[in-house]
Design a protein around this motif. Structure first.
Motif, PDB file in Angstrom:
ATOM      1  N   ASP A   1      46.864 -12.218 -50.081  1.00  0.00           N
ATOM      2  CA  ASP A   1      48.036 -12.035 -49.226  1.00  0.00           C
ATOM      3  C   ASP A   1      48.696 -13.383 -48.913  1.00  0.00           C
ATOM      4  O   ASP A   1      49.922 -13.496 -48.907  1.00  0.00           O
ATOM      5  N   ILE A   2      47.880 -14.393 -48.678  1.00  0.00           N
ATOM      6  CA  ILE A   2      48.411 -15.736 -48.400  1.00  0.00           C
ATOM      7  C   ILE A   2      49.149 -16.255 -49.634  1.00  0.00           C
ATOM      8  O   ILE A   2      50.228 -16.845 -49.516  1.00  0.00           O
ATOM      9  N   ALA A   3      48.614 -16.002 -50.828  1.00  0.00           N
ATOM     10  CA  ALA A   3      49.251 -16.442 -52.068  1.00  0.00           C
ATOM     11  C   ALA A   3      50.637 -15.818 -52.225  1.00  0.00           C
ATOM     12  O   ALA A   3      51.554 -16.452 -52.742  1.00  0.00           O
ATOM     13  N   GLU A   4      50.789 -14.595 -51.756  1.00  0.00           N
ATOM     14  CA  GLU A   4      52.106 -13.943 -51.806  1.00  0.00           C
ATOM     15  C   GLU A   4      53.084 -14.612 -50.832  1.00  0.00           C
ATOM     16  O   GLU A   4      54.273 -14.714 -51.116  1.00  0.00           O
ATOM     17  N   CYS A   5      52.577 -15.059 -49.685  1.00  0.00           N
ATOM     18  CA  CYS A   5      53.426 -15.691 -48.670  1.00  0.00           C
ATOM     19  C   CYS A   5      53.736 -17.150 -49.008  1.00  0.00           C
ATOM     20  O   CYS A   5      54.759 -17.679 -48.582  1.00  0.00           O
ATOM     21  N   VAL A   6      52.849 -17.799 -49.718  1.00  0.00           N
ATOM     22  CA  VAL A   6      53.001 -19.216 -50.057  1.00  0.00           C
ATOM     23  C   VAL A   6      52.877 -19.338 -51.583  1.00  0.00           C
ATOM     24  O   VAL A   6      51.872 -19.804 -52.097  1.00  0.00           O
ATOM     25  N   PRO A   7      53.926 -18.934 -52.308  1.00  0.00           N
ATOM     26  CA  PRO A   7      53.827 -18.856 -53.769  1.00  0.00           C
ATOM     27  C   PRO A   7      53.679 -20.196 -54.495  1.00  0.00           C
ATOM     28  O   PRO A   7      53.322 -20.213 -55.658  1.00  0.00           O
TER      29      PRO A   7
ATOM     30  N   LEU B   1      51.386 -22.278 -53.989  1.00  0.00           N
ATOM     31  CA  LEU B   1      49.955 -22.550 -54.132  1.00  0.00           C
ATOM     32  C   LEU B   1      49.294 -21.432 -54.930  1.00  0.00           C
ATOM     33  O   LEU B   1      49.499 -20.250 -54.644  1.00  0.00           O
ATOM     34  N   SER B   2      48.507 -21.801 -55.908  1.00  0.00           N
ATOM     35  CA  SER B   2      47.805 -20.802 -56.713  1.00  0.00           C
ATOM     36  C   SER B   2      46.615 -20.258 -55.925  1.00  0.00           C
ATOM     37  O   SER B   2      46.166 -20.856 -54.936  1.00  0.00           O
ATOM     38  N   LEU B   3      46.110 -19.140 -56.388  1.00  0.00           N
ATOM     39  CA  LEU B   3      44.930 -18.543 -55.759  1.00  0.00           C
ATOM     40  C   LEU B   3      43.749 -19.510 -55.836  1.00  0.00           C
ATOM     41  O   LEU B   3      42.978 -19.638 -54.880  1.00  0.00           O
ATOM     42  N   GLU B   4      43.642 -20.230 -56.946  1.00  0.00           N
ATOM     43  CA  GLU B   4      42.570 -21.228 -57.100  1.00  0.00           C
ATOM     44  C   GLU B   4      42.709 -22.347 -56.062  1.00  0.00           C
ATOM     45  O   GLU B   4      41.719 -22.760 -55.448  1.00  0.00           O
ATOM     46  N   GLU B   5      43.941 -22.834 -55.835  1.00  0.00           N
ATOM     47  CA  GLU B   5      44.164 -23.865 -54.818  1.00  0.00           C
ATOM     48  C   GLU B   5      43.795 -23.340 -53.434  1.00  0.00           C
ATOM     49  O   GLU B   5      43.221 -24.068 -52.614  1.00  0.00           O
TER      50      GLU B   5
END
Length: 166
Positions: free
Chosen positions: A142-148, A150-154
């Motif tokens: 969900d955070i990755a969707e809000c802060v595109p 940054l990758s999920l890995e980051e």
């Protein structure tokens, strides 16, 4: 004393643009400011003077950077096209190397500024993600969707850092 006059050279398409601009209207919503400046706007015209040739040069350059990006090829193609069209041709013939050098330095400055902006944006997004992770109310997906940016890995690495500090 001669009456002072200010001019702005506009290198885009005129469209419905005005022939005069005002500092207070353009940048301060018409507010009363201590220093008011009005300038006449110069657009491309049918004249064959140096200013009109400069405007055409800028338009050709904009077309070339759209096609080739901010590259030396865009600069060289701009110079070639303008010489072929007899736009600033004498100047470009005498000072081609100087023009290329100046324009390439503009690229460098623009690239530096873009890189700085990307870095600042990334730092701000990282801070936002850090706050969201600390709250613990959202999944990393969900955070990755809000802060595109940054990758999920980051985000996983950031979460691991936060957990180590806790």
């Amino acid at each position: 004393m001669p009456k002072p006059e200010l001019y702005v050279i506009f290198t885009g398409n005129k469209g419905q643009k005005t022939d005069k601009i005002s500092l207070s209207k353009e940048f301060f919503e018409g507010e009363d400011i201590d220093i008011e400046v009005k300038a006449k706007v110069i657009y491309e015209s049918d004249k064959d003077d140096i200013i009109n040739q400069y405007i055409i040069f800028c338009k050709v350059f904009n077309e070339q950077t759209k096609q080739y990006g901010m590259t030396q090829k865009a600069v060289m193609e701009t110079i070639r096209i303008c010489r072929d069209r007899n736009v600033l041709s004498e100047y470009l013939l005498d000072r081609e190397k100087e023009v290329v050098t100046i324009m390439m330095s503009l690229f460098d400055e623009e690239q530096i500024m873009k890189s700085f902006i990307r870095s600042e944006r990334h730092d701000a997004d990282r801070e936002t993600a850090e706050r969201l992770i600390k709250k613990g109310k959202m999944t990393l997906e969900d955070i990755a969707e809000c802060v595109p940016s940054l990758s999920l890995e980051e985000l996983r690495e950031l979460e691991a850092e936060i957990m180590q500090l806790a």
